[in-house]
Design a protein around this motif. Structure first.
Motif, PDB file in Angstrom:
ATOM      1  N   UNK A 187     -11.246   1.310 -95.116  1.00  0.00           N
ATOM      2  CA  UNK A 187      -9.923   1.350 -94.488  1.00  0.00           C
ATOM      3  C   UNK A 187      -9.620   2.751 -93.978  1.00  0.00           C
ATOM      4  N   UNK A 188      -9.939   3.756 -94.769  1.00  0.00           N
ATOM      5  CA  UNK A 188      -9.700   5.129 -94.337  1.00  0.00           C
ATOM      6  C   UNK A 188     -10.509   5.456 -93.092  1.00  0.00           C
ATOM      7  N   UNK A 189     -11.768   5.028 -93.055  1.00  0.00           N
ATOM      8  CA  UNK A 189     -12.615   5.341 -91.905  1.00  0.00           C
ATOM      9  C   UNK A 189     -12.160   4.614 -90.642  1.00  0.00           C
ATOM     10  N   UNK A 190     -11.524   3.464 -90.806  1.00  0.00           N
ATOM     11  CA  UNK A 190     -11.105   2.684 -89.641  1.00  0.00           C
ATOM     12  C   UNK A 190      -9.699   3.026 -89.155  1.00  0.00           C
ATOM     13  N   UNK A 191      -8.769   3.227 -90.086  1.00  0.00           N
ATOM     14  CA  UNK A 191      -7.367   3.401 -89.675  1.00  0.00           C
ATOM     15  C   UNK A 191      -6.730   4.679 -90.214  1.00  0.00           C
ATOM     16  N   UNK A 192      -7.468   5.453 -90.988  1.00  0.00           N
ATOM     17  CA  UNK A 192      -6.885   6.656 -91.577  1.00  0.00           C
ATOM     18  C   UNK A 192      -6.948   7.863 -90.675  1.00  0.00           C
ATOM     19  N   UNK A 193      -6.652   7.686 -89.378  1.00  0.00           N
ATOM     20  CA  UNK A 193      -6.746   8.775 -88.410  1.00  0.00           C
ATOM     21  C   UNK A 193      -5.354   9.227 -87.974  1.00  0.00           C
ATOM     22  N   UNK A 194      -5.226  10.510 -87.671  1.00  0.00           N
ATOM     23  CA  UNK A 194      -3.934  11.031 -87.223  1.00  0.00           C
ATOM     24  C   UNK A 194      -3.829  10.912 -85.710  1.00  0.00           C
ATOM     25  N   UNK A 196      -1.873   8.514 -82.437  1.00  0.00           N
ATOM     26  CA  UNK A 196      -0.624   7.767 -82.255  1.00  0.00           C
ATOM     27  C   UNK A 196      -0.690   6.343 -82.785  1.00  0.00           C
ATOM     28  N   UNK A 197      -1.832   5.690 -82.672  1.00  0.00           N
ATOM     29  CA  UNK A 197      -1.938   4.301 -83.123  1.00  0.00           C
ATOM     30  C   UNK A 197      -1.961   4.174 -84.640  1.00  0.00           C
ATOM     31  N   UNK A 198      -2.605   5.132 -85.322  1.00  0.00           N
ATOM     32  CA  UNK A 198      -2.875   4.966 -86.746  1.00  0.00           C
ATOM     33  C   UNK A 198      -2.144   5.940 -87.663  1.00  0.00           C
ATOM     34  N   UNK A 199      -1.470   6.944 -87.118  1.00  0.00           N
ATOM     35  CA  UNK A 199      -0.874   7.971 -87.974  1.00  0.00           C
ATOM     36  C   UNK A 199       0.056   7.377 -89.026  1.00  0.00           C
ATOM     37  N   UNK A 200       0.886   6.428 -88.636  1.00  0.00           N
ATOM     38  CA  UNK A 200       1.811   5.811 -89.587  1.00  0.00           C
ATOM     39  C   UNK A 200       1.153   4.644 -90.324  1.00  0.00           C
ATOM     40  N   UNK A 201       0.496   3.759 -89.577  1.00  0.00           N
ATOM     41  CA  UNK A 201      -0.083   2.566 -90.194  1.00  0.00           C
ATOM     42  C   UNK A 201      -1.200   2.923 -91.168  1.00  0.00           C
ATOM     43  N   UNK A 202      -1.970   3.954 -90.867  1.00  0.00           N
ATOM     44  CA  UNK A 202      -3.086   4.326 -91.726  1.00  0.00           C
ATOM     45  C   UNK A 202      -2.750   5.346 -92.789  1.00  0.00           C
ATOM     46  N   UNK A 203      -1.475   5.721 -92.890  1.00  0.00           N
ATOM     47  CA  UNK A 203      -1.079   6.751 -93.875  1.00  0.00           C
ATOM     48  C   UNK A 203      -1.456   6.347 -95.288  1.00  0.00           C
ATOM     49  N   UNK A 204      -1.144   5.128 -95.685  1.00  0.00           N
ATOM     50  CA  UNK A 204      -1.425   4.696 -97.057  1.00  0.00           C
ATOM     51  C   UNK A 204      -2.931   4.656 -97.325  1.00  0.00           C
TER      52      UNK A 204
END
Length: 327
Positions: A187-194, A196-204
């Motif tokens: 999950x971190x590798x896919x959505x844990x990026x800073x 615009x698309x993932x900064x909020x959704x991938x925070x957790x």
């Protein structure tokens, strides 16, 4: 509850199988890999939940992580329970075989060795192609020493989160622990990026991955330092670099194995790097030379192999101690 000797026996089986055979290509072509299955679930959750305001996206990301862990952990728990119905020994063998898909000792070595081979046989362009398979930075911006540093940095960091961390959680919680860790890390590798698309959704996902990697990153650094002592590299330098530099890395975890490897090899790793055209500032790990060479990749791989053997020896030792204490 699984007793500690059982989880460690599962881990010993998994590490042995993975080191000997890796994940067979034929099996991957036939059924894929647990990471690809987890990735499809993450992608589906992201498509369905990642929308709205920043606050809503962040809450949706928390929900997505909880759902991901519940599904993966639940399935792994069911498999473990079902295996237990066959008896203790068949259960250990089955869960060990399944857990062998979670660490990546063999494939990591192959990918990093390909960078060394590419540079020696095909020059800069071949090295860039090989290193692009394991790092996210723009390979066209990398000269020869930068390619070598990138490969060594990737080897160091992935030793922690691709080998030591899944092994740690398998050793603690058996197959479910390893599967849960792999879900969090994917999950971190896919959505844990800073971005615009993932900064909020991938925070957790990013914060949770940082948390579950804390123990393994420190252990990975110590294993690299131990390997340096055994192979005649600079073990004291590895320990000094960890003590001085590890906490200065922008990641709370990557600095430990990277600084240990830098100190062991007499190199200077990390520092500012370019990702997707953006300069990402970071501290240097180690205070040696920056002009890394293909020979340094080979030396890093030798330390990596020894560190993997050290990890295996630690598991066997803890397993023997656990059985002794269990009576």
């Amino acid at each position: 509850m699984v007793h500690p000797p059982d989880t460690l026996a599962c881990l010993a089986i998994a590490l042995g199988i993975e080191a000997a055979a890796g994940y067979p290509d034929a099996l991957y072509r036939a059924i894929g890999h647990p990471v690809t299955w987890i990735g499809r679930l993450i992608a589906a959750l992201e498509r369905g939940l990642n929308r709205g305001s920043e606050r809503r996206r962040r809450l949706a990301g928390v929900l997505a992580l909880v759902l991901l862990l519940a599904v993966v952990g639940g399935l792994a728990g069911l498999v473990t329970a079902a295996a237990g119905l066959a008896g203790p020994l068949p259960a250990l063998v089955l869960t060990g075989v399944l857990a062998a898909s979670l660490p990546a000792q063999r494939s990591l070595h192959q990918h990093v060795a390909a960078v060394e081979t590419g540079l020696r046989a095909g020059g800069l362009e071949a090295g860039r192609r090989a290193v692009s398979m394991i790092v996210g930075r723009d390979p066209e911006r990398l000269d020869g020493p930068a390619i070598c540093r990138a490969a060594i940095e990737s080897l160091s960091e992935n030793f922690s989160d691709g080998i030591v961390a899944p092994a740690f959680w398998i050793g603690v919680l058996g197959l479910p622990g390893g599967a849960l860790y792999k879900a969090a890390n994917t999950a971190d590798s896919m959505i844990g990026h800073r971005t615009p698309r993932y900064a909020a959704f991938g925070w957790a996902a990013a914060r949770f991955d940082d948390l579950v990697n804390l123990p393994a990153s420190r252990l990975a650094g110590l294993l690299i330092a131990g390997a340096a002592f055994l192979r005649g590299a600079d073990g004291r330098g590895a320990l000094r670099a960890m003590a001085r530099d590890a906490r200065r890395h922008r990641s709370p975890n990557a600095g430990w194995p990277e600084s240990a490897m830098a100190g062991a090899l007499g190199l200077r790793l990390a520092g500012p790097r370019v990702y997707d055209g953006t300069l990402v500032p970071d501290a240097h790990m180690g205070d040696g030379r920056a002009e890394a060479t293909p020979d340094d990749i080979g030396r890093a791989l030798a330390l990596y192999r020894t560190a993997c053997w050290l990890q295996g020896g630690l598991v066997v030792g803890l397993l023997a101690l656990g059985f002794a204490l269990a009576g």
